[in-house]
Design a protein around this motif. Structure first.
Motif, PDB file in Angstrom:
ATOM      1  N   ALA A 172       8.622   1.547   3.057  1.00  0.00           N
ATOM      2  CA  ALA A 172       7.990   0.333   2.711  1.00  0.00           C
ATOM      3  C   ALA A 172       9.068  -0.952   2.180  1.00  0.00           C
ATOM      4  CB  ALA A 172       7.370   0.565   1.440  1.00  0.00           C
ATOM      5  N   ALA A 173      10.355  -0.525   1.933  1.00  0.00           N
ATOM      6  CA  ALA A 173      11.178  -1.868   1.640  1.00  0.00           C
ATOM      7  C   ALA A 173      11.664  -2.425   3.115  1.00  0.00           C
ATOM      8  CB  ALA A 173      12.357  -1.218   1.115  1.00  0.00           C
TER       9      ALA A 173
ATOM     10  N   SER B  23       0.812  -1.216   0.124  1.00  0.00           N
ATOM     11  CA  SER B  23       0.101   0.030  -0.047  1.00  0.00           C
ATOM     12  C   SER B  23       0.774   1.355   0.104  1.00  0.00           C
ATOM     13  CB  SER B  23      -0.935   0.099   1.186  1.00  0.00           C
ATOM     14  OG  SER B  23      -1.748  -1.142   1.172  1.00  0.00           O
ATOM     15  N   PHE B  24       1.909   1.150   0.848  1.00  0.00           N
ATOM     16  CA  PHE B  24       2.752   2.457   0.926  1.00  0.00           C
ATOM     17  C   PHE B  24       3.425   2.602  -0.345  1.00  0.00           C
ATOM     18  CE2 PHE B  24       2.311   1.839   5.694  1.00  0.00           C
ATOM     19  CZ  PHE B  24       2.106   3.375   5.947  1.00  0.00           C
ATOM     20  N   ALA B  25       3.930   1.578  -0.867  1.00  0.00           N
ATOM     21  CA  ALA B  25       4.792   1.590  -2.251  1.00  0.00           C
ATOM     22  C   ALA B  25       4.002   1.944  -3.422  1.00  0.00           C
ATOM     23  CB  ALA B  25       5.485   0.382  -2.447  1.00  0.00           C
TER      24      ALA B  25
ATOM     25  N   PHE C  52      14.761  -5.090  -2.662  1.00  0.00           N
ATOM     26  CA  PHE C  52      15.547  -4.630  -3.501  1.00  0.00           C
ATOM     27  C   PHE C  52      14.670  -3.922  -4.343  1.00  0.00           C
ATOM     28  CE2 PHE C  52      16.682  -5.073  -8.006  1.00  0.00           C
ATOM     29  CZ  PHE C  52      18.070  -4.569  -7.922  1.00  0.00           C
ATOM     30  N   GLY C  53      13.450  -4.441  -5.038  1.00  0.00           N
ATOM     31  CA  GLY C  53      12.730  -3.758  -5.753  1.00  0.00           C
ATOM     32  C   GLY C  53      12.155  -2.524  -5.155  1.00  0.00           C
ATOM     33  N   ILE C  54      11.673  -2.414  -3.937  1.00  0.00           N
ATOM     34  CA  ILE C  54      11.042  -0.967  -3.604  1.00  0.00           C
ATOM     35  C   ILE C  54      12.350  -0.119  -3.196  1.00  0.00           C
ATOM     36  CG2 ILE C  54       9.863   0.098  -1.552  1.00  0.00           C
ATOM     37  CD1 ILE C  54       8.436  -2.357  -1.345  1.00  0.00           C
ATOM     38  N   LEU C  55      13.531  -0.478  -2.969  1.00  0.00           N
ATOM     39  CA  LEU C  55      14.590   0.312  -2.712  1.00  0.00           C
ATOM     40  C   LEU C  55      15.123   1.100  -4.039  1.00  0.00           C
ATOM     41  CD1 LEU C  55      16.946  -1.321  -0.068  1.00  0.00           C
ATOM     42  CD2 LEU C  55      15.458   0.559   0.059  1.00  0.00           C
ATOM     43  N   TRP C  56      14.781  -0.043  -4.956  1.00  0.00           N
ATOM     44  CA  TRP C  56      15.276   0.482  -6.357  1.00  0.00           C
ATOM     45  C   TRP C  56      14.150   1.687  -7.003  1.00  0.00           C
ATOM     46  CZ3 TRP C  56      19.237  -0.937  -9.812  1.00  0.00           C
ATOM     47  CH2 TRP C  56      19.110  -0.515 -11.110  1.00  0.00           C
ATOM     48  N   LEU C  57      12.904   1.541  -6.577  1.00  0.00           N
ATOM     49  CA  LEU C  57      11.923   2.632  -6.762  1.00  0.00           C
ATOM     50  C   LEU C  57      12.424   3.787  -6.138  1.00  0.00           C
ATOM     51  CD1 LEU C  57       8.635   0.795  -6.658  1.00  0.00           C
ATOM     52  CD2 LEU C  57      10.178   1.041  -8.772  1.00  0.00           C
TER      53      LEU C  57
END
Length: 509
Positions: free
Chosen positions: A489-490, A282-284, A343-348
């Motif tokens: 979120a990550a 939800s946050f991401a 990894f994916g959310i930190l990438w965003l």
């Protein structure tokens, strides 16, 4: 009603191909409508004589209506039949698309977008359900792969189509193009899917829960959309809406937790893995979706971009996502999904930091590159997160959990857009005040006067320049906050345990 056999014979040959194409095209159209209006907001705002921030209601109203209707899909299919619900939903979607296109005021357009969302909400899960019924078990994974590709590619074409149509014809046509598709899919469903109809029975609906859900969600969204223009809690109307939303939510939670057949099964939140995964999602997603709305508006209102080129700049996200999706699907079975999600959310978040360095002189590729890079991280975020969330619940709760997750994701996008639009506008005003307080216009005024500008023209040029710089600063401020939200979120994803079971593709249908 006469119940039909629950197990339908899979279709074969050309009939199967055509039915599969109808279902995939339906899903494509519904997902397309979530992004096609993003780049058209300035056109719509100018045509209807409203502000750009009011134009975001066109996006949030559709998202909220769609979210509200998703939990009703199971009841509608059980009460009226999946094929019949699908067909009437498609017809309604086409009718409201027509009404959106002929709207002459913001109120009419928002009302028709709500109708469009209510009709379109069940179409996405129903298209998945019917795909699972018409294909043989050994063909379902391949069919769901094609279905998933329509979900990924639609957001790519949405901004591009919206921009080209708005610039070439008019914004009305972003809704009119739905009409032939809706007619074709409704006709195809009637002719091809009749034998795949599900059994029907007189099911009870949680009417109180539904009414409470509509009450608190409606009050919350109206408060978020109107708050800025009414000076927030200094206005009694906004205070009343906030009280209604808060009390309605508390009563809704209490009712749903004690209801035997709740409209939204909140019991799935007893699983820590599901709760944490959905919170992270939800946050991401709220942060991601808000940026997809704000960037096209900034490019058109401040940077001089046409809707077409704003669409080109924002569509790069989907291109990379398409490339990475099959790769991430394979990695999900080999690596800890929590690590992939993190990894994916930190990438965003990293791509948001790249946008912090944007300025009013940025060229096209400076703006487009972070969009392209962002797309590489999106599959790492969405695919393993679904595995984490649905793998944390009991097998018999999978469908309910998927519905709750879809509902909260869509609601988060709408709420995030409303909050971000308000913050963006407020940041622009603050930045403008700070720039004006430190501005020394004497040299600029003299240089412009020497070129033959009148006093009024000089003031207009300086005001335009100040506004442009203020909105650039406001945009970078939003992305700095976005990076922080992505990081949060990550990190919280590590609070969820590693899933103990595998979630098969299509298990939530």
């Amino acid at each position: 009603m006469n119940a039909k056999a629950e197990v339908a014979a899979p279709l074969t040959g050309m009939r199967l191909l055509l039915a599969g194409a109808v279902l995939a095209l339906t899903n494509f159209m519904v997902v397309l409508d979530t992004t096609i209006a993003n780049v058209s907001v300035p056109h719509i705002a100018g045509s209807l004589g409203i502000s750009a921030s009011q134009g975001t209601w066109i996006i949030t109203s559709y998202a909220v209506a769609e979210a509200v209707c998703v939990p009703l899909t199971g009841w509608l299919a059980g009460r009226f039949g999946a094929v019949r619900t699908f067909t009437f939903g498609m017809i309604g979607f086409g009718i409201f698309s027509l009404l959106c296109g002929v709207s002459t005021s913001l109120g009419m357009l928002v009302a028709c977008r709500i109708g469009q969302g209510l009709c379109g909400g069940p179409l996405m899960p129903l298209s998945q359900t019917l795909l699972m019924r018409i294909f043989k078990p050994e063909q379902r994974a391949q069919a769901m792969g094609v279905w998933a590709m329509t979900t990924v590619t639609a957001p790519i074409l949405g901004p591009i189509l919206g921009g080209v149509i708005s610039d070439t014809w008019s914004w009305h046509w972003i809704f009119f193009i739905n009409l032939p598709v809706a007619a074709l899919c409704a006709f195809g469903a009637t002719r091809l899917l009749g034998s795949s109809e599900t059994k029907t029975e007189k099911l009870r609906i949680d009417g109180v829960g539904l009414a409470l859900m509509l009450l608190w969600i409606g009050a919350l969204q109206i408060m978020l959309d109107l708050g800025r223009e009414h000076d927030w809690f200094s206005d009694p109307t906004i205070v009343a809406l906030a009280v209604i939303a808060a009390v309605g939510l508390v009563v809704f939670l209490a009712w749903e937790l004690t209801e035997d057949q709740p409209i939204v099964d909140l019991r799935v939140f007893r699983h820590r893995g599901f709760t944490v995964a959905v919170a992270s999602l939800s946050f991401a997603f709220a942060t991601f979706f808000a940026s997809a709305v704000i960037i096209p508006q900034w490019l058109q209102t401040s940077m001089g971009y046409t809707a077409t080129y704003a669409g080109y700049a924002t569509a790069f996200t989907g291109v990379a996502a398409v490339i990475m999706s099959p790769i991430v699907a394979k990695l999900s079975s080999k690596f800890d999904p929590r690590a992939l999600v993190c990894f994916g959310i930190l990438w965003l978040g990293m791509t948001s930091l790249l946008r912090v360095h944007w300025n009013s002189g940025a060229d096209f590729w400076t703006l487009a590159l972070p969009q392209l890079l962002q797309g590489f991280g999106m599959p790492f975020f969405f695919i393993p997160l679904t595995t984490l969330a649905l793998g944390a619940v009991e097998p018999e709760e999978t469908a309910s959990a998927a519905g709750v997750m879809s509902f909260l994701r869509t609601m988060a996008g709408a709420i995030g857009t409303s909050i971000s639009a308000t913050m963006w506008d407020n940041s622009g005003r603050i930045a403008r005040s700070e720039i004006v307080s430190k501005l020394n216009t004497q040299g600029t005024s003299e240089a412009l006067a020497a070129q033959g500008f009148s006093v009024d023209q000089i003031r207009a040029v300086i005001a335009q320049l100040v506004d442009k710089e203020a909105m650039a600063l406001a945009t970078t401020h939003i992305f700095l906050i976005s990076a922080v939200v992505f990081a949060f979120a990550a990190m919280i994803i590590w609070l969820t345990p590693r899933p103990t079971r595998t979630v098969e593709m299509g298990a939530a249908h």
